[in-house]
Write a protein that holds these residues in place. Sequence first.
Motif, mmCIF file in Angstrom:
data_model
loop_
_atom_site.group_PDB
_atom_site.id
_atom_site.type_symbol
_atom_site.label_atom_id
_atom_site.label_comp_id
_atom_site.label_asym_id
_atom_site.label_seq_id
_atom_site.Cartn_x
_atom_site.Cartn_y
_atom_site.Cartn_z
ATOM 1 N N SER A 117 5.090 7.780 3.988
ATOM 2 C CA SER A 117 4.489 6.846 3.037
ATOM 3 C C SER A 117 4.845 7.291 1.624
ATOM 4 O O SER A 117 5.357 8.393 1.414
ATOM 5 N N ASN A 133 -1.996 6.135 9.193
ATOM 6 C CA ASN A 133 -1.038 5.535 8.258
ATOM 7 C C ASN A 133 0.413 5.906 8.527
ATOM 8 O O ASN A 133 1.324 5.346 7.923
ATOM 9 N N SER A 143 -8.064 2.030 2.713
ATOM 10 C CA SER A 143 -7.625 3.375 3.103
ATOM 11 C C SER A 143 -8.779 4.358 3.020
ATOM 12 O O SER A 143 -9.466 4.425 1.997
ATOM 13 N N SER A 172 0.839 -1.197 0.000
ATOM 14 C CA SER A 172 0.000 0.000 0.000
ATOM 15 C C SER A 172 0.873 1.247 0.000
ATOM 16 O O SER A 172 1.766 1.384 0.854
ATOM 17 N N GLU A 190 -9.553 8.168 2.856
ATOM 18 C CA GLU A 190 -8.802 9.356 2.475
ATOM 19 C C GLU A 190 -9.238 10.590 3.256
ATOM 20 O O GLU A 190 -10.366 10.690 3.715
ATOM 21 N N ARG A 208 -4.008 9.331 5.887
ATOM 22 C CA ARG A 208 -5.030 8.326 5.645
ATOM 23 C C ARG A 208 -5.319 7.546 6.930
ATOM 24 O O ARG A 208 -4.415 7.290 7.730
ATOM 25 N N ASP A 258 -0.071 3.965 0.934
ATOM 26 C CA ASP A 258 -0.504 4.773 2.070
ATOM 27 C C ASP A 258 0.207 4.398 3.364
ATOM 28 O O ASP A 258 0.108 5.115 4.352
ATOM 29 N N LEU A 292 -6.192 3.887 8.054
ATOM 30 C CA LEU A 292 -6.143 2.543 7.507
ATOM 31 C C LEU A 292 -7.068 1.616 8.294
ATOM 32 O O LEU A 292 -7.017 1.580 9.534
#
Length: 222
Positions: A71, A67, A90, A41, A92, A77, A43, A79
């Motif tokens: 990243s 997150n 994720s 990911s 946002e 984000r 993120d 998670l």
Amino acid sequence: WRTVIVGTGGAGPKSVFAIDVTRPDNVGAGDVLWDLTNSASDDLGHITQPGFIASARDGNWYYFVGNGYESANNKARLLAIKLADGSVYSIETDSVGGSTTAANATLAQRPNGLGGVTPVFDSNRNVVEVYGGDRLGRLWKFDLSSTARGQWRVATSGGNPLFEAVNSNGENQPITAAPRVSSHPLGGRYVSFGTGRLTETGDNTNRQVQSFYALWEQAGSN
């Protein structure tokens, strides 16, 4: 079945993994349930603050966690990692955040990420809301009340932060630790949090003014 979730911080690889510790005196490599790295990911960053395990209204159990930092996309984000198989969903915030660390970089160009998070539960002990702050000083509230995971989103109108922490010098103050959330006697909620960061080179000598905030989020104010 008892599970421990571990997220990594610091300069090493970015990862988060789950371990079955039902038999704590005999834990081995075979007890790792899943191990996610940043290759799974964009993120996923360095997670320096703990998340929480909770059931959601879609009928699944998740590990909810900010997150973290550094990243691949440098965005903030939330998670939701499904405990059963480690799949990542994720949630946002916005597009603010980038890889530019220069002092004259705009807010949208600076590295971002979500720190510690705090849940709010319904009467069935399902998580329905989450609060958390990002590296650029914005406090976020997430709405997880839907039974459809695809409807989980930022709770405030227009997808904006609930609050932005800025000191008297106009400097955005990073929110690292999870906020505290409690009921207000006149309705709504108290949301309190401090600002500051101690995760990067130079943080221990940074003299930027930090603050402690206590907000009254009045009922129906989103």
